[in-house]
Write an enzyme that holds these catalytic residues in place. Structure first.
Site, PDB file in Angstrom:
ATOM      1  CE  LYS A 186      -3.576  -2.473  -0.223  1.00  0.00           C
ATOM      2  NZ  LYS A 186      -4.672  -2.928   0.581  1.00  0.00           N
TER       3      LYS A 186
HETATM    4  C1  PLP Z   1      -5.697  -3.927   0.840  1.00  0.00           C
HETATM    5  C2  PLP Z   1      -7.136  -3.639   0.924  1.00  0.00           C
HETATM    6  C3  PLP Z   1      -7.905  -4.021   2.040  1.00  0.00           C
HETATM    7  C4  PLP Z   1      -7.406  -4.933   3.117  1.00  0.00           C
HETATM    8  O1  PLP Z   1      -6.272  -4.554   3.771  1.00  0.00           O
HETATM    9  P1  PLP Z   1      -5.351  -5.667   4.479  1.00  0.00           P
HETATM   10  O2  PLP Z   1      -4.423  -4.829   5.289  1.00  0.00           O
HETATM   11  O3  PLP Z   1      -4.669  -6.424   3.401  1.00  0.00           O
HETATM   12  O4  PLP Z   1      -6.230  -6.515   5.313  1.00  0.00           O
HETATM   13  C5  PLP Z   1      -9.228  -3.626   2.079  1.00  0.00           C
HETATM   14  N1  PLP Z   1      -9.779  -2.927   1.092  1.00  0.00           N
HETATM   15  C6  PLP Z   1      -9.087  -2.547  -0.001  1.00  0.00           C
HETATM   16  C7  PLP Z   1      -9.771  -1.746  -1.060  1.00  0.00           C
HETATM   17  C8  PLP Z   1      -7.746  -2.911  -0.131  1.00  0.00           C
HETATM   18  O5  PLP Z   1      -7.070  -2.555  -1.218  1.00  0.00           O
END
Ligand code: PLP
Length: 389
Positions: A186
């Site tokens: 991210k």
């Molecule tokens: C990555 C993501 C999540 C979940 O996050 P994690 O930390 O991997 O549990 C939820 N919603 C969206 C749109 C994402 O891209």
């Protein structure tokens, strides 16, 4: 030439000493759960987003789940969201005991289409989860207007959009709460899992804090069912090193995106659709996502040229096997399904080099010039998009 979707190594090298020192400090302190590093990151991220409170949790998926529960969402409730998102958005709704209600997307932004929300509202609807997909915020004014009229909570899934803005507002400012993911890929990534809820609702913040420690308050007394879901000190310490760089990284992503767009439009404006930043939005380009004809063929062509690309997301949530019981079928969300067939994300990260981008662009142009020669047919998603408006 080999080009990955994302290369985290350069970023690590640029802050290696500082990160290692912080990790050593955590190890030496022997304080691993809910200590000073988490507290600092919660305060900094909340302030950055103009929110009163930050609650560090185990990951971005739990952040959505806990935010829903803290907002009072429970069994029998309906939560309106988009099916064009990562699985976690829908998964969190079901884990909170509620039923996801999927509405179609705006083909221009890939985000939930506010004009389709109202018809999905029933007397069971309790919340809306807009997902700020690829780093661009959803149309929050319209969403908020509907939410206010029907007294619904708005939980922004901002896993991909930390640092994004909408008409001068930060993520989390217009919603009841917003959730971040610190998954390594991210825009603000930890070296493991992590997530955070931000909100200006003190009551919701307090409930979320209790839920992340098994619903324990006072300690060893449980009035609500909670979980073990905490951001840990090690990840928070790493994130505290990275966080001050976030705005620079977002700017760098925007420059890469602008370059892709300029060069691709010079040669393929009639064939492919480059990402559109809506007026008033500050897009942080978690992904740089095209709409392209002959998507799978293009992806294979690029793969053979050493270029990684990704399809976010090939199968929308309303037609995922696990959600079969919700009763959706193919054709229910035409824009979502169309996007799932046309979307292709290109390599994107702040350190991506100009030469690599030039190579990606060259290969895409090459694909379409070969393809058109071979097929002698108009291949355009652009015209269709324009017709939609
Ligand atoms: C990555 C993501 C999540 C979940 O996050 P994690 O930390 O991997 O549990 C939820 N919603 C969206 C749109 C994402 O891209």
């Amino acid at each position: 030439m080999k080009i990955q979707m994302l290369d985290l190594s350069e970023q690590y090298l640029s802050m290696r000493e500082e990160v290692l020192q912080k990790i050593d400090e955590v190890m030496s302190s022997s304080r691993f759960i809910l200590g000073e590093n988490v507290k600092k990151l919660e305060a900094d991220v909340a302030r950055y987003s103009g929110a009163g409170y930050g609650i560090g949790v185990g990951n971005g998926s739990d952040a959505i789940h806990i935010a829903l529960q803290a907002a009072g969402i429970k069994e029998g409730d309906e939560v309106i969201t988009t099916a064009f998102t990562f699985f976690a958005t829908g998964g969190a709704i079901v884990r909170a005991g509620a039923t996801p209600v999927y509405v179609d997307i705006d083909p221009v932004t890939f985000n939930i289409d506010p004009s389709k929300i109202e018809e999905a509202v029933t007397d069971k609807t309790k919340a809306i989860i807009p997902v700020h997909l690829y780093g661009q915020m959803a149309d929050m004014d319209k969403i908020k207007e509907i939410a206010d009229r029907h007294q619904l909570a708005v939980i922004e899934d901002a896993a991909q959009a930390i640092g994004a803005k909408y008409k001068g507002h930060n993520v989390g400012e217009l919603g009841t709460a917003a959730t971040y993911s610190f998954f390594p890929t991210k825009n603000l990534g930890a070296y493991g899992d992590g997530g955070m809820i931000i909100t200006s609702d003190g009551d919701l913040a307090e409930k979320a804090r209790v839920i992340r420690v098994h619903g324990s308050k006072p300690k060893y007394y449980h009035h609500v069912l909670g979980y073990n879901s905490r951001l840990d000190e090690m990840q928070a310490a790493i994130l505290n090193v990275k966080f001050p760089h976030l705005d620079n990284w977002s700017e760098a992503r925007r420059l890469k995106a602008a370059y892709y767009t300029e060069k691709l439009n010079e040669q393929l404006a009639d064939v492919i659709q480059t990402p559109i930043e809506k007026e008033g939005n500050y897009h942080v380009f978690h992904q740089y996502t095209l709409r392209v004809p002959h998507r799978n063929e293009l992806q294979n062509y690029l793969k053979e040229a050493g270029i990684a690309t990704m399809i976010y997301y090939p199968l929308p949530l309303h037609v995922q096997p696990v959600f079969e019981n919700l009763g959706y079928k193919k054709g229910d969300l035409p824009e979502t399904e169309k996007a799932a067939n046309e979307a292709l994300s290109l390599p994107m990260y702040p350190e991506l080099e100009r030469g690599a981008q030039d190579y990606v662009i060259e290969k895409i142009v090459e694909f379409y010039s070969n393809y058109q020669n071979d097929n002698m047919q108009e291949t355009s998603v652009h015209e269709e998009l324009k017709a939609i408006g």
